[in-house]
Write an enzyme that holds these catalytic residues in place. Structure first.
Site, PDB file in Angstrom:
ATOM      1  CD  GLU A 129       7.385   4.411  -6.903  1.00  0.00           C
ATOM      2  OE1 GLU A 129       7.797   3.278  -6.568  1.00  0.00           O
ATOM      3  OE2 GLU A 129       6.265   4.603  -7.410  1.00  0.00           O
TER       4      GLU A 129
ATOM      5  CE  LYS B  28       3.327   5.998  -9.695  1.00  0.00           C
ATOM      6  NZ  LYS B  28       2.413   5.399  -8.672  1.00  0.00           N
TER       7      LYS B  28
ATOM      8  CE  LYS C 239       7.839  -0.028  -7.090  1.00  0.00           C
ATOM      9  NZ  LYS C 239       6.717   0.857  -7.249  1.00  0.00           N
TER      10      LYS C 239
ATOM     11  CD  GLU D 237       3.921  -4.757  -7.197  1.00  0.00           C
ATOM     12  OE1 GLU D 237       4.797  -3.887  -7.054  1.00  0.00           O
ATOM     13  OE2 GLU D 237       2.996  -4.656  -8.006  1.00  0.00           O
TER      14      GLU D 237
ATOM     15  CG  ASN E  48       0.750  -2.448  -6.086  1.00  0.00           C
ATOM     16  OD1 ASN E  48       0.235  -1.487  -5.513  1.00  0.00           O
ATOM     17  ND2 ASN E  48       1.232  -2.382  -7.316  1.00  0.00           N
TER      18      ASN E  48
ATOM     19  CD  GLU F  70       4.836  -3.052  -3.677  1.00  0.00           C
ATOM     20  OE1 GLU F  70       4.651  -2.594  -4.811  1.00  0.00           O
ATOM     21  OE2 GLU F  70       5.277  -4.186  -3.476  1.00  0.00           O
ATOM     22  CB  SER F  71       0.024   1.450  -4.338  1.00  0.00           C
ATOM     23  OG  SER F  71       1.007   0.918  -5.161  1.00  0.00           O
TER      24      SER F  71
HETATM   25  O1  LIG Z   1       1.949   6.366  -6.169  1.00  0.00           O
HETATM   26  P1  LIG Z   1       1.556   5.414  -5.114  1.00  0.00           P
HETATM   27  O2  LIG Z   1       0.102   5.081  -5.094  1.00  0.00           O
HETATM   28  O3  LIG Z   1       2.049   5.877  -3.746  1.00  0.00           O
HETATM   29  O4  LIG Z   1       2.314   4.014  -5.405  1.00  0.00           O
HETATM   30  C1  LIG Z   1       3.709   3.886  -5.311  1.00  0.00           C
HETATM   31  C2  LIG Z   1       4.121   2.494  -5.792  1.00  0.00           C
HETATM   32  O5  LIG Z   1       3.614   1.548  -4.891  1.00  0.00           O
HETATM   33  C3  LIG Z   1       3.638   2.226  -7.207  1.00  0.00           C
HETATM   34  O6  LIG Z   1       4.262   3.148  -8.045  1.00  0.00           O
HETATM   35  C4  LIG Z   1       3.926   0.811  -7.693  1.00  0.00           C
HETATM   36  C5  LIG Z   1       3.876  -0.312  -6.949  1.00  0.00           C
HETATM   37  N1  LIG Z   1       4.202  -1.405  -7.681  1.00  0.00           N
HETATM   38  C6  LIG Z   1       4.466  -1.008  -8.927  1.00  0.00           C
HETATM   39  C7  LIG Z   1       4.873  -1.741 -10.036  1.00  0.00           C
HETATM   40  C8  LIG Z   1       5.122  -1.065 -11.187  1.00  0.00           C
HETATM   41  C9  LIG Z   1       4.949   0.312 -11.278  1.00  0.00           C
HETATM   42  C10 LIG Z   1       4.544   1.056 -10.185  1.00  0.00           C
HETATM   43  C11 LIG Z   1       4.305   0.406  -9.003  1.00  0.00           C
END
Ligand SMILES: O=P(O)(O)OC[C@@H](O)[C@@H](O)c1c[nH]c2ccccc12
Length: 268
Positions: free
Chosen positions: A64, A66, A125, A174, A195, A225-226
């Site tokens: 991603e 970001k 996103k 999500e 997420n 995710e994340s």
């Molecule tokens: O930076 P991370 O922890 O790797 O996460 C990425 C991504 O999953 C995260 O930006 C995200 C997941 N779902 C979202 C919805 C909106 C904004 C952002 C997100």
């Protein structure tokens, strides 16, 4: 955070609604559903995002772009979308995600830049609430859009999934718990994300995506995710059966994002 009980997600959605209500410069602002469909259908055909994740090495990596997040602030000063996209592509990303929302210092222009820089399938996103946003994402080169179950009532979710599919765009739906997973599947989603960060509080529950894996049948594609902050985190998610990992901050804060990605891909 949370003044008067409103959460991060509430605030971002309120800002998005205001943005969408304001007069828009883009062509698709005032169109009927049918006109939107016609406009969207004429845009170039999207790439197969899900296919790339299923056919490539498992788990696939969705890297991603970001710049910042509301919880962490700036992740990488002066981050250049073109440069990062090229590093991700060379480092072995399966697909890319581009944050398009202003609370993350992102924009559709970033997505367009990434589209012009690499051939990878791309996820827009954003906080999508209406069809115009899906057409705009397709226009700048997205192949897949994010739809957040917690942000959309069931009929709207189904409607937006159907609309995306009729434009041959794919949807990452999500979720954050078993009930939302059920809603996503019932609404027609094929690509389901969990997420591990709660969008209400921005708190991380590092085990969430692994714990919920069992509620999604193998015929769907499952994205964790994340919250990946190390190669060990990625290995744990791989072992829990995730088909793909969506990773932003870990790469964006690395001294060499492309190298960090390559090392992670090699370890999986
Ligand atoms: O930076 P991370 O922890 O790797 O996460 C990425 C991504 O999953 C995260 O930006 C995200 C997941 N779902 C979202 C919805 C909106 C904004 C952002 C997100």
């Amino acid at each position: 955070m949370s003044d008067k009980g409103s959460t991060y997600l509430d605030k971002i959605l309120a800002a998005k609604r205001a943005e969408l209500a304001a007069p828009r410069a883009t062509r698709s602002g005032a169109l009927t559903d049918r006109e939107l469909l016609e406009l969207g259908a004429r845009l170039p055909r999207p790439r197969d995002f899900i296919g790339a994740l299923r056919e490539g090495p498992r788990p696939g990596i969705i890297a991603e772009f970001k710049r910042a997040s509301p919880s962490a602030g700036a992740l990488r000063e002066g981050a250049d979308a073109r440069q990062i996209a090229m590093l991700y592509a060379a480092g072995g990303a399966t697909c890319m995600s581009v944050l398009c929302d202003k609370h993350f210092q992102g924009s559709l222009d970033d997505l367009r830049t990434v589209r012009q820089s690499v051939a990878l399938p791309l996820l827009a996103k954003d906080f999508i609430l209406e069809k115009t946003q899906i057409v705009e994402a397709k226009r700048v080169g997205a192949d897949c859009v994010l739809l957040i179950v917690a942000a959309l009532p069931a009929p709207q979710l189904r409607n937006l999934i159907e609309f995306s599919h009729s434009l041959e765009m794919q949807v990452l739906c999500e979720t954050r718990d078993e009930a939302e997973i059920d809603r996503a599947m019932a609404a027609g989603a094929k690509l389901i994300g969990v997420n591990s960060r709660d969008l209400q509080t921005f708190e991380l529950d590092p085990d969430r995506a692994a714990k919920l894996r069992k509620y999604v049948p193998k015929s769907f594609t499952y994205v964790a995710e994340s919250g990946v902050r190390s190669i060990d985190d990625a290995l744990r998610l791989r072992d829990s059966g995730a088909d793909a990992l969506l990773i932003g901050s870990y790469f964006m804060t690395a001294e060499h994002p492309g190298e960090a990605l390559r090392e992670l891909v090699m370890a999986l």
